[in-house]
Design a protein around this motif. Structure first.
Motif, PDB file in Angstrom:
ATOM      1  N   GLU A  97      -6.997   7.830  48.599  1.00  0.00           N
ATOM      2  CA  GLU A  97      -5.869   7.034  49.072  1.00  0.00           C
ATOM      3  C   GLU A  97      -5.233   6.246  47.932  1.00  0.00           C
ATOM      4  O   GLU A  97      -3.994   6.178  47.814  1.00  0.00           O
ATOM      5  CB  GLU A  97      -6.327   6.089  50.183  1.00  0.00           C
ATOM      6  N   ALA A  98      -6.061   5.650  47.070  1.00  0.00           N
ATOM      7  CA  ALA A  98      -5.544   4.873  45.937  1.00  0.00           C
ATOM      8  C   ALA A  98      -4.786   5.754  44.951  1.00  0.00           C
ATOM      9  O   ALA A  98      -3.794   5.331  44.355  1.00  0.00           O
ATOM     10  CB  ALA A  98      -6.691   4.154  45.228  1.00  0.00           C
ATOM     11  N   LEU A  99      -5.245   6.989  44.782  1.00  0.00           N
ATOM     12  CA  LEU A  99      -4.607   7.877  43.813  1.00  0.00           C
ATOM     13  C   LEU A  99      -3.284   8.454  44.311  1.00  0.00           C
ATOM     14  O   LEU A  99      -2.522   9.024  43.518  1.00  0.00           O
ATOM     15  CB  LEU A  99      -5.560   9.015  43.437  1.00  0.00           C
ATOM     16  N   ARG A 100      -2.989   8.284  45.595  1.00  0.00           N
ATOM     17  CA  ARG A 100      -1.700   8.761  46.110  1.00  0.00           C
ATOM     18  C   ARG A 100      -0.540   8.045  45.437  1.00  0.00           C
ATOM     19  O   ARG A 100       0.579   8.581  45.384  1.00  0.00           O
ATOM     20  CB  ARG A 100      -1.611   8.543  47.627  1.00  0.00           C
ATOM     21  N   GLU A 101      -0.775   6.834  44.958  1.00  0.00           N
ATOM     22  CA  GLU A 101       0.302   6.024  44.392  1.00  0.00           C
ATOM     23  C   GLU A 101       0.515   6.248  42.901  1.00  0.00           C
ATOM     24  O   GLU A 101       1.465   5.712  42.331  1.00  0.00           O
ATOM     25  CB  GLU A 101       0.012   4.537  44.635  1.00  0.00           C
ATOM     26  N   VAL A 102      -0.344   7.011  42.240  1.00  0.00           N
ATOM     27  CA  VAL A 102      -0.229   7.154  40.788  1.00  0.00           C
ATOM     28  C   VAL A 102       0.612   8.370  40.439  1.00  0.00           C
ATOM     29  O   VAL A 102       0.723   9.328  41.209  1.00  0.00           O
ATOM     30  CB  VAL A 102      -1.611   7.242  40.116  1.00  0.00           C
ATOM     31  N   GLY A 103       1.224   8.294  39.249  1.00  0.00           N
ATOM     32  CA  GLY A 103       2.070   9.394  38.814  1.00  0.00           C
ATOM     33  C   GLY A 103       2.138   9.463  37.306  1.00  0.00           C
ATOM     34  O   GLY A 103       1.463   8.694  36.598  1.00  0.00           O
ATOM     35  N   PRO A 104       2.932  10.362  36.772  1.00  0.00           N
ATOM     36  CA  PRO A 104       3.039  10.541  35.322  1.00  0.00           C
ATOM     37  C   PRO A 104       3.392   9.237  34.607  1.00  0.00           C
ATOM     38  O   PRO A 104       4.266   8.487  35.060  1.00  0.00           O
ATOM     39  CB  PRO A 104       4.182  11.558  35.184  1.00  0.00           C
ATOM     40  N   GLY A 105       2.694   8.975  33.514  1.00  0.00           N
ATOM     41  CA  GLY A 105       2.935   7.760  32.735  1.00  0.00           C
ATOM     42  C   GLY A 105       2.097   6.575  33.156  1.00  0.00           C
ATOM     43  O   GLY A 105       1.990   5.596  32.416  1.00  0.00           O
ATOM     44  N   ASP A 106       1.501   6.639  34.356  1.00  0.00           N
ATOM     45  CA  ASP A 106       0.631   5.549  34.792  1.00  0.00           C
ATOM     46  C   ASP A 106      -0.673   5.553  34.003  1.00  0.00           C
ATOM     47  O   ASP A 106      -1.189   6.618  33.629  1.00  0.00           O
ATOM     48  CB  ASP A 106       0.293   5.673  36.278  1.00  0.00           C
ATOM     49  N   ILE A 107      -1.195   4.374  33.758  1.00  0.00           N
ATOM     50  CA  ILE A 107      -2.501   4.203  33.118  1.00  0.00           C
ATOM     51  C   ILE A 107      -3.436   3.683  34.197  1.00  0.00           C
ATOM     52  O   ILE A 107      -3.263   2.567  34.696  1.00  0.00           O
ATOM     53  CB  ILE A 107      -2.394   3.230  31.931  1.00  0.00           C
ATOM     54  N   VAL A 108      -4.395   4.506  34.595  1.00  0.00           N
ATOM     55  CA  VAL A 108      -5.238   4.203  35.754  1.00  0.00           C
ATOM     56  C   VAL A 108      -6.546   3.580  35.279  1.00  0.00           C
ATOM     57  O   VAL A 108      -7.272   4.176  34.473  1.00  0.00           O
ATOM     58  CB  VAL A 108      -5.497   5.463  36.591  1.00  0.00           C
ATOM     59  N   LEU A 109      -6.843   2.389  35.792  1.00  0.00           N
ATOM     60  CA  LEU A 109      -8.016   1.621  35.375  1.00  0.00           C
ATOM     61  C   LEU A 109      -8.937   1.424  36.581  1.00  0.00           C
ATOM     62  O   LEU A 109      -8.535   0.842  37.592  1.00  0.00           O
ATOM     63  CB  LEU A 109      -7.581   0.258  34.821  1.00  0.00           C
TER      64      LEU A 109
END
Length: 216
Positions: A97-109
Motif C-alpha cells: 500500500e505504501a509503495l503505491r504512492e512512489v514513482g520515478p525520482g522518488d528516494i524511498v527510505l
C-alpha cells in the motif's frame, strides 16, 4: 525551512558491518604543538551513514565517483515498518500500500526504528527487506533506497560471504542503497526533499555521506 540530519557522527569504535575496517579518529596535529588542529581518520568505505555503489556487489558495476549526484537529491518517501521483532523479513505485501504512492525520482527510505539501537549489541538483528521489494521499487522507477539499519538484507555476522539478495537485485539494476540512516522518526512532511552527497572516492564501491531532509 527545517533541516533534519539523518547521519550518524563518525567516531572511534562506532558500529561497522561485521568484517569491515574499524573506525579510528585521533589527533594528528595540535594547535599547541603545530599551530593547527588536524585529525587522523581511518575508516572503511561503508562507515556509518553511507551509500553502496553498484560496484559494491556487481563486478564491473558503476563506482561511487561515477554516480550522477542529481539522483541523490529529490523527494523522499518514508515507509514506516517500525515496531517489528528482530530479524523479521519484511515482504512486498507488508509495504504494498505504501509503495503505491512512489514513482520515478522518488528516494524511498524505510524506517525500521533500528537506528535507536546503533552501537548496541543487537543492532545487527534488525528487520530486513525481502528482495521482492527491490524488484517492486525498480518496477516503480525508484533507483535510490535507504534504510535506518545496518543492511536492507539480513545481517549474518558469522558468514564471511553472506547472501545479499536485495543488494543483488537493486545494485544489479544500477540502483543505489543508503544504509545506517537515523532520525527518520523526525520526518513529518509527506514528500520532503532529500539530499545525500557522498565523498567522491575514486573507484569507490561506496562512501560515507551526509544525508539530510529539507522540509519547507
Amino acid at each position: 525551512m527545517s533541516v533534519i540530519d539523518l547521519s550518524h557522527p563518525i567516531r572511534t569504535g562506532m558500529t561497522v558491518f561485521p568484517g569491515d575496517p574499524e573506525v579510528r579518529v585521533e589527533p594528528a596535529l595540535s594547535i599547541a604543538e603545530a599551530g593547527v588542529s588536524v585529525l587522523s581518520v581511518e575508516l572503511g568505505s561503508h562507515t556509518g551513514t553511507h551509500i553502496d555503489a553498484p560496484s559494491h556487489t556487481v563486478e564491473g558495476g558503476a563506482t561511487i565517483d561515477a554516480v550522477d549526484l542529481g539522483r541523490l537529491i529529490g523527494p523522499a518517501r518514508v515507509v514506516d515498518v517500525s515496531g517489528l521483532p528482530p530479524r523479521t523479513r519484511i515482504s512486498v505485501d507488508d509495504v504494498r500500500e505504501a509503495l503505491r504512492e512512489v514513482g520515478p525520482g522518488d528516494i524511498v527510505l524505510f524506517r525500521t526504528g533500528w537506528s535507536a539501537r546503533f552501537d548496541e549489541p543487537g543492532y545487527a538483528d534488525h528487520p530486513f527487506l525481502d528482495a521482492g521489494i527491490a524488484s517492486a521499487l525498480l518496477d516503480a522507477g525508484v533507483t535510490v533506497v535507504g534504510v535506518d539499519a545496518l543492511n536492507p538484507d539480513e545481517t549474518v555476522a558469522d558468514d564471511p560471504a553472506p547472501a545479499l539478495p536485495f543488494h543483488d537485485v537493486f545494485l544489479g539494476a544500477g540502483g543505489l542503497i543508503i544504509e545506517n540512516l537515523t532520525g527518520l522518526d523526525r520526518v513529518t512532511a509527506r514528500a520532503p526533499r532529500f539530499v545525500g552527497l557522498p565523498l567522491p572516492i575514486a573507484g569507490g564501491d561506496g562512501a560515507p555521506l551526509r544525508a539530510v531532509i529539507i522540509e519547507d
